[in-house]
Design a protein around this motif. Structure first.
Motif, mmCIF file in Angstrom:
data_model
loop_
_atom_site.group_PDB
_atom_site.id
_atom_site.type_symbol
_atom_site.label_atom_id
_atom_site.label_comp_id
_atom_site.label_asym_id
_atom_site.label_seq_id
_atom_site.Cartn_x
_atom_site.Cartn_y
_atom_site.Cartn_z
ATOM 1 N N VAL A 133 -5.246 -8.307 1.118
ATOM 2 C CA VAL A 133 -5.773 -7.314 0.189
ATOM 3 C C VAL A 133 -5.952 -7.936 -1.192
ATOM 4 N N HIS A 134 -7.084 -7.620 -1.826
ATOM 5 C CA HIS A 134 -7.361 -8.005 -3.210
ATOM 6 C C HIS A 134 -8.065 -6.837 -3.882
ATOM 7 N N ARG A 135 -7.811 -6.669 -5.162
ATOM 8 C CA ARG A 135 -8.405 -5.543 -5.866
ATOM 9 C C ARG A 135 -9.933 -5.647 -5.892
ATOM 10 N N TRP A 136 -10.450 -6.854 -6.024
ATOM 11 C CA TRP A 136 -11.907 -7.009 -6.044
ATOM 12 C C TRP A 136 -12.517 -6.576 -4.709
ATOM 13 N N LYS A 137 -11.799 -6.798 -3.625
ATOM 14 C CA LYS A 137 -12.305 -6.370 -2.322
ATOM 15 C C LYS A 137 -12.323 -4.848 -2.222
ATOM 16 N N LEU A 138 -11.287 -4.202 -2.742
ATOM 17 C CA LEU A 138 -11.249 -2.743 -2.740
ATOM 18 C C LEU A 138 -12.424 -2.161 -3.525
ATOM 19 N N ARG A 139 -12.791 -2.828 -4.626
ATOM 20 C CA ARG A 139 -13.908 -2.361 -5.450
ATOM 21 C C ARG A 139 -15.260 -2.643 -4.806
ATOM 22 N N MET A 140 -15.234 -3.388 -3.707
ATOM 23 C CA MET A 140 -16.485 -3.692 -2.996
ATOM 24 C C MET A 140 -16.509 -3.049 -1.606
ATOM 25 N N GLY A 141 -15.689 -2.024 -1.403
ATOM 26 C CA GLY A 141 -15.774 -1.242 -0.176
ATOM 27 C C GLY A 141 -14.850 -1.666 0.946
ATOM 28 N N TRP A 142 -14.090 -2.750 0.747
ATOM 29 C CA TRP A 142 -13.182 -3.220 1.802
ATOM 30 C C TRP A 142 -11.951 -2.324 1.881
ATOM 31 N N LEU A 143 -11.488 -2.086 3.098
ATOM 32 C CA LEU A 143 -10.209 -1.434 3.341
ATOM 33 C C LEU A 143 -9.591 -2.048 4.593
ATOM 34 N N PRO A 144 -8.257 -2.058 4.687
ATOM 35 C CA PRO A 144 -7.636 -2.502 5.937
ATOM 36 C C PRO A 144 -7.904 -1.501 7.048
ATOM 37 N N LEU A 145 -7.754 -1.949 8.279
ATOM 38 C CA LEU A 145 -7.923 -1.059 9.428
ATOM 39 C C LEU A 145 -6.784 -0.052 9.435
ATOM 40 N N HIS A 146 -7.146 1.208 9.268
ATOM 41 C CA HIS A 146 -6.154 2.256 9.046
ATOM 42 C C HIS A 146 -5.070 2.337 10.124
ATOM 43 N N PRO A 147 -5.396 2.300 11.437
ATOM 44 C CA PRO A 147 -4.327 2.425 12.436
ATOM 45 C C PRO A 147 -3.374 1.238 12.504
ATOM 46 N N THR A 148 -3.651 0.186 11.739
ATOM 47 C CA THR A 148 -2.718 -0.947 11.692
ATOM 48 C C THR A 148 -1.759 -0.848 10.517
ATOM 49 N N CYS A 149 -1.889 0.195 9.709
ATOM 50 C CA CYS A 149 -1.092 0.307 8.486
ATOM 51 C C CYS A 149 0.246 0.995 8.764
ATOM 52 N N TYR A 150 1.323 0.306 8.416
ATOM 53 C CA TYR A 150 2.675 0.850 8.527
ATOM 54 C C TYR A 150 3.269 0.895 7.135
ATOM 55 N N MET A 151 3.812 2.073 6.765
ATOM 56 C CA MET A 151 4.258 2.285 5.394
ATOM 57 C C MET A 151 5.701 2.746 5.330
ATOM 58 N N ARG A 152 6.351 2.354 4.277
ATOM 59 C CA ARG A 152 7.700 2.873 4.029
ATOM 60 C C ARG A 152 7.598 4.360 3.695
ATOM 61 N N ARG A 153 8.513 5.116 4.235
ATOM 62 C CA ARG A 153 8.490 6.568 4.002
ATOM 63 C C ARG A 153 8.684 6.881 2.521
ATOM 64 N N THR A 154 9.426 6.047 1.800
ATOM 65 C CA THR A 154 9.609 6.273 0.366
ATOM 66 C C THR A 154 8.276 6.221 -0.378
#
Length: 252
Positions: A133-154
């Protein structure tokens, strides 16, 4: 570290069994498996009940859509880590959750994500390699594949659940809210996490117009140029079709 897995289901009798088995087959010992059924009428609930003694929670009732069901599951989750396995998908192999937890512990990040493949009739048709992940990529439409994302509950407790105003693009909104607006620490794990079936909520042709409209609205809500961001998001997907990873048919 306990991992809570949420699976939502509505009339997926042909796939829900394999989805559940892919989670129950994991070699990670501390899994809280939550299945939220939206009131299936095609026999899905009978399949799910076959595994009821191995589920932490089984809840079946009508809902307004997938993201309401996901939010129900997350609210019930007690694990330190939360992930989703949709009812058309399967975890890539039995070591996925062990590797996710190890990466979270070593990195101290709030989110871990990785790669996935899309299948049609057992054949790989898209190979999604996310990359860091890089901020410049986010600003150009990139996102990680959502079903691969695991997050801390906090992190979820701090930054909120899925916005149910979006029927298709709530995952886009949540990822942008977490990664772009909140800038939570996220790390890329260069391994395959999920096998997905083409034809899901956001991949069916009849819903693409609504997907376009919602994506544009999400980007604009983040102060980003909506139409341009949507076009760039689509452009990121082109290599997924060109550089499909060759796999043995029996592996899929």
């Amino acid at each position: 570290m306990k991992v809570s897995i949420v699976t939502t289901c509505l009339n997926r009798v042909n796939t829900i069994g394999k989805t559940i088995e892919s989670v129950l087959a994991q070699d990670f010992p501390d899994i809280e498996y939550i299945v939220i059924d939206g009131g299936s009428t095609d026999g899905s609930l009978d399949v799910i009940r076959h595994y009821a003694d191995r589920l932490a929670v089984l809840k079946s009732e009508p809902d307004s859509g997938m993201y309401e069901a996901i939010n129900k599951g997350i609210r019930l989750a007690t694990g330190e880590v939360v992930g989703l396995v949709h009812s058309d998908d399967e975890l890539y192999d039995r070591h996925v959750l062990s590797d996710v937890v190890s990466r979270l512990q070593r990195s101290g990040a709030d989110m871990v994500y990785g790669n996935g493949v899309y299948l049609r009739h057992g054949h790989v048709v898209r190979n999604w390699v996310s990359g860091p992940v890089h901020r410049w990529k986010l600003r150009m439409g990139w996102l990680p594949l959502h079903p691969t994302c695991y997050m801390r509950r906090t992190a979820i407790e701090q930054w909120g659940l899925y916005d149910e105003r979006y029927h298709i693009a709530a995952d886009t909104e949540l990822l942008l809210r977490y990664l772009y607006r909140a800038r939570i620490p996220a790390v890329y794990m260069p391994r395959y996490i999920v096998r997905m079936s083409m034809g899901g909520l956001s991949t069916s042709s009849q819903r693409r117009h609504e997907m376009w409209r919602e994506d544009v609205a999400v980007y604009r809500s983040m102060g980003l140029p909506g139409r341009m961001m949507k076009i760039m998001k689509m452009a990121w997907k082109i290599p997924q079709f060109i550089t499909m990873r060759k796999q043995d048919e029996t592996d899929c």
